[in-house]
Design an enzyme around this catalytic site. Sequence first.
Site, PDB file in Angstrom:
ATOM      1  N   ARG A 167       0.821  -1.222   0.000  1.00 45.26           N
ATOM      2  CA  ARG A 167       0.000   0.000   0.000  1.00 45.26           C
ATOM      3  C   ARG A 167       0.855   1.273   0.000  1.00 45.26           C
ATOM      4  O   ARG A 167       0.493   2.284   0.612  1.00 45.26           O
ATOM      5  CB  ARG A 167      -0.947   0.037   1.213  1.00 45.26           C
ATOM      6  CG  ARG A 167      -1.966  -1.059   1.236  1.00 45.26           C
ATOM      7  CD  ARG A 167      -2.937  -0.982   0.056  1.00 45.26           C
ATOM      8  NE  ARG A 167      -3.920  -2.023   0.188  1.00 45.26           N
ATOM      9  CZ  ARG A 167      -3.704  -3.298  -0.168  1.00 45.26           C
ATOM     10  NH1 ARG A 167      -2.559  -3.663  -0.713  1.00 45.26           N
ATOM     11  NH2 ARG A 167      -4.640  -4.198  -0.004  1.00 45.26           N
ATOM     12  N   SER A 204     -10.723  -0.098   3.275  1.00 45.27           N
ATOM     13  CA  SER A 204      -9.936  -0.195   4.518  1.00 45.27           C
ATOM     14  C   SER A 204      -9.453   1.194   4.924  1.00 45.27           C
ATOM     15  O   SER A 204      -8.798   1.874   4.137  1.00 45.27           O
ATOM     16  CB  SER A 204      -8.713  -1.082   4.299  1.00 45.27           C
ATOM     17  OG  SER A 204      -9.129  -2.353   3.873  1.00 45.27           O
ATOM     18  N   GLU A 206      -4.679   4.389   5.880  1.00 46.34           N
ATOM     19  CA  GLU A 206      -4.504   4.122   4.447  1.00 46.34           C
ATOM     20  C   GLU A 206      -5.188   5.219   3.612  1.00 46.34           C
ATOM     21  O   GLU A 206      -4.695   5.611   2.561  1.00 46.34           O
ATOM     22  CB  GLU A 206      -5.115   2.745   4.109  1.00 46.34           C
ATOM     23  CG  GLU A 206      -4.956   2.371   2.656  1.00 46.34           C
ATOM     24  CD  GLU A 206      -5.521   0.987   2.327  1.00 46.34           C
ATOM     25  OE1 GLU A 206      -5.240   0.024   3.063  1.00 46.34           O
ATOM     26  OE2 GLU A 206      -6.256   0.886   1.335  1.00 46.34           O
TER      27      GLU A 206
HETATM   28  C1  LIG Z   1     -15.444  -0.338  -1.119  1.00 46.67           C
HETATM   29  C2  LIG Z   1     -13.968  -0.083  -1.344  1.00 46.67           C
HETATM   30  C3  LIG Z   1     -13.096  -1.145  -1.453  1.00 46.67           C
HETATM   31  C4  LIG Z   1     -11.730  -0.916  -1.663  1.00 46.67           C
HETATM   32  N1  LIG Z   1     -10.903  -1.998  -1.775  1.00 46.67           N
HETATM   33  C5  LIG Z   1      -9.584  -1.805  -1.993  1.00 46.67           C
HETATM   34  C6  LIG Z   1      -8.706  -2.933  -2.139  1.00 46.67           C
HETATM   35  O1  LIG Z   1      -9.128  -4.091  -2.106  1.00 46.67           O
HETATM   36  N2  LIG Z   1      -7.388  -2.695  -2.330  1.00 46.67           N
HETATM   37  C7  LIG Z   1      -6.883  -1.422  -2.408  1.00 46.67           C
HETATM   38  O2  LIG Z   1      -5.662  -1.286  -2.578  1.00 46.67           O
HETATM   39  N3  LIG Z   1      -7.695  -0.336  -2.277  1.00 46.67           N
HETATM   40  C8  LIG Z   1      -9.017  -0.491  -2.077  1.00 46.67           C
HETATM   41  N4  LIG Z   1      -9.848   0.590  -1.944  1.00 46.67           N
HETATM   42  C9  LIG Z   1      -9.280   1.949  -1.988  1.00 46.67           C
HETATM   43  C10 LIG Z   1      -9.370   2.661  -3.351  1.00 46.67           C
HETATM   44  O3  LIG Z   1     -10.338   2.065  -4.174  1.00 46.67           O
HETATM   45  C11 LIG Z   1      -8.021   2.638  -4.089  1.00 46.67           C
HETATM   46  O4  LIG Z   1      -7.028   3.243  -3.296  1.00 46.67           O
HETATM   47  C12 LIG Z   1      -8.102   3.356  -5.433  1.00 46.67           C
HETATM   48  O5  LIG Z   1      -6.899   3.154  -6.139  1.00 46.67           O
HETATM   49  C13 LIG Z   1      -8.344   4.859  -5.306  1.00 46.67           C
HETATM   50  O6  LIG Z   1      -8.606   5.349  -6.615  1.00 46.67           O
HETATM   51  P1  LIG Z   1      -9.313   6.738  -6.850  1.00 46.67           P
HETATM   52  O7  LIG Z   1      -9.253   7.049  -8.292  1.00 46.67           O
HETATM   53  O8  LIG Z   1     -10.664   6.724  -6.240  1.00 46.67           O
HETATM   54  O9  LIG Z   1      -8.330   7.716  -6.063  1.00 46.67           O
HETATM   55  P2  LIG Z   1      -8.722   9.022  -5.222  1.00 46.67           P
HETATM   56  O10 LIG Z   1      -9.456   8.601  -4.001  1.00 46.67           O
HETATM   57  O11 LIG Z   1      -9.371  10.024  -6.114  1.00 46.67           O
HETATM   58  O12 LIG Z   1      -7.287   9.510  -4.830  1.00 46.67           O
HETATM   59  C14 LIG Z   1      -6.491   8.794  -3.907  1.00 46.67           C
HETATM   60  C15 LIG Z   1      -5.134   9.510  -3.757  1.00 46.67           C
HETATM   61  O13 LIG Z   1      -4.396   9.413  -4.967  1.00 46.67           O
HETATM   62  C16 LIG Z   1      -4.150  10.706  -5.529  1.00 46.67           C
HETATM   63  N5  LIG Z   1      -4.323  10.538  -6.968  1.00 46.67           N
HETATM   64  C17 LIG Z   1      -5.411  10.038  -7.602  1.00 46.67           C
HETATM   65  N6  LIG Z   1      -5.183   9.950  -8.916  1.00 46.67           N
HETATM   66  C18 LIG Z   1      -3.921  10.425  -9.125  1.00 46.67           C
HETATM   67  C19 LIG Z   1      -3.101  10.588 -10.285  1.00 46.67           C
HETATM   68  N7  LIG Z   1      -3.542  10.247 -11.490  1.00 46.67           N
HETATM   69  N8  LIG Z   1      -1.856  11.123 -10.134  1.00 46.67           N
HETATM   70  C20 LIG Z   1      -1.414  11.471  -8.904  1.00 46.67           C
HETATM   71  N9  LIG Z   1      -2.138  11.330  -7.771  1.00 46.67           N
HETATM   72  C21 LIG Z   1      -3.385  10.799  -7.889  1.00 46.67           C
HETATM   73  C22 LIG Z   1      -5.151  11.633  -4.883  1.00 46.67           C
HETATM   74  O14 LIG Z   1      -4.659  12.965  -4.837  1.00 46.67           O
HETATM   75  C23 LIG Z   1      -5.276  11.013  -3.492  1.00 46.67           C
HETATM   76  O15 LIG Z   1      -4.202  11.422  -2.679  1.00 46.67           O
HETATM   77  C24 LIG Z   1     -11.228   0.404  -1.738  1.00 46.67           C
HETATM   78  C25 LIG Z   1     -12.131   1.491  -1.637  1.00 46.67           C
HETATM   79  C26 LIG Z   1     -13.483   1.254  -1.457  1.00 46.67           C
HETATM   80  C27 LIG Z   1     -14.424   2.420  -1.381  1.00 46.67           C
END
Ligand SMILES: Cc1cc2nc3c(=O)[nH]c(=O)nc-3n(C[C@H](O)[C@H](O)[C@H](O)COP(=O)(O)OP(=O)(O)OC[C@H]3O[C@@H](n4cnc5c(N)ncnc54)[C@H](O)[C@@H]3O)c2cc1C
Length: 331
Positions: free
Chosen positions: A155, A231, A327
Site C-alpha cells: 500500500r 480499509s 490508508e
Molecule cells: C469499497 C472499497 C473497497 C476498496 N478496496 C480496496 C482494495 O481491495 N485494495 C486497495 O488497494 N484499495 C481499495 N480501496 C481503496 C481505493 O479504491 C483505491 O485506493 C483506489 O486506487 C483509489 O482510486 P481513486 O481514483 O478513487 O483515487 P482518489 O481517491 O481520487 O485519490 C487517492 C489519492 O491518490 C491521488 N491521486 C489520484 N489519482 C492520481 C493521479 N492520477 N496522479 C497522482 N495522484 C493521484 C489523490 O490525490 C489522493 O491522494 C477500496 C475502496 C473502497 C471504497
Amino acid sequence: MHTAHNVDLAPHTTFGVRALCDTLVTVRSTQELAEALESYPEARILGGGSNILCTSDVHGPVIHLRLMGVTKTDTLVTAQAGESWHGLVTWCVERGLGGLENLALIPGTVGAAPMQNIGAYGVEQDACCAGVTVMDRRTRELIRLLPTDCAFGYRTSRFKQEWRNRYVITEVQYRLSNAPDYHVHTEYRDVAEELAARHCSQPSLRDVYEAVVAIRQRKLPDPASIGNAGSFFKNPVVLASQAAALRDVHPQMPTYPQSDGTVKIAAAWLIDQCGWKGYREHDAGVHDRQALVLVNHGTAVGAEILDLANRIQQSVVERFGIPLETEVNVW
Ligand SMILES: Cc1cc2nc3c(=O)[nH]c(=O)nc-3n(C[C@H](O)[C@H](O)[C@H](O)COP(=O)(O)OP(=O)(O)OC[C@H]3O[C@@H](n4cnc5c(N)ncnc54)[C@H](O)[C@@H]3O)c2cc1C
C-alpha cells in the site's frame, strides 16, 4: 478544461461527506492537464475519490482527472489515468489477458492504482505494472517511469512518499499474459473457498475474476449504499519477535509471515478486539461485518469520521502497543 467554483465534493468521493471545493478543474487531455498545472501547480488531484476523506471544506484548487482511453499492443495494455480501474480489469479479462483479475471491483481510477500500489486477494498491481507515465507539475514534461523507479510496496510507492507533490500520473502500462499455461492466483483462502464452492477445480482467469467479484459483493460495503473508502487503516507489519510476543498473550491473533521476515497483523482483528465493530455515533461508524471499514451512515461530516479513526488508533495502541497507519488520504 472546465472550471467550476464552490462545488460540493460529496458526490465525487465514496465517503459522500459534504466539503465545498473552491475551484474544481476537470481535465480531459494531457494538454488540458498541462494548462491546469501551469495555473495551479500545487493543486490536489482527484480520481474516483474512493480513497479520500475530506475533513473540512477544501481550500485551493482540485484537478479532476478525466483522461480516457485503453489500447493494447500484443499483451501490453496502456490505460489513461481517468479510466475506471474495474472497467480496465473487465476489459482485460474479456480479451483473455491475465494478471489483474484478482483486483476486480476495486473502486477508483487507473491513475490512482500505482499511488498506493493497490492490492487484493494475494495480488498487487506492481505484479504486472510495466511503466507509469507522469507529468512533472513544474515543467509539465511527460516522463515515463519504470516500475523499479516507483519503489512499490505494501500500500505504498514513491508517489505516496517523496513524489507526492511532484508528479501527476497520466497513464499506466500493464504487461499481461495470454499464454495457455498462464497460472491464476488462487492461493488466497477466500478465493480458493469460493472456487471450491463453485466446483471449479481448474479455474480460468474469468472464473477467478467472477469469484473475486462475488466475494467482494458479499463481504464489502458498497459505497453506493453506504459511504466508505474501503480499509481505513493498513495492516501493521511488525518484527517477528514482536509478533511472537503478542501471540503469547493473544494466541488467536491472525498473523501473516512476510518474505522479508517481518509479520503482518490483521488490523481488522485488532479493531474488533477493542470492541469497535458495528460501533456507531450519529452517522459515523465502523462497519458491522468489516471492522477495518469506517462508514458514513448518511450525514456524518469528515471530522467526525476522523475523530472516530483517532479514537480507534488510540485504543489499539493502548491494548496492543501497535500504531495503526491510515490508508485513506485525509484532505
Ligand atoms: C469499497 C472499497 C473497497 C476498496 N478496496 C480496496 C482494495 O481491495 N485494495 C486497495 O488497494 N484499495 C481499495 N480501496 C481503496 C481505493 O479504491 C483505491 O485506493 C483506489 O486506487 C483509489 O482510486 P481513486 O481514483 O478513487 O483515487 P482518489 O481517491 O481520487 O485519490 C487517492 C489519492 O491518490 C491521488 N491521486 C489520484 N489519482 C492520481 C493521479 N492520477 N496522479 C497522482 N495522484 C493521484 C489523490 O490525490 C489522493 O491522494 C477500496 C475502496 C473502497 C471504497
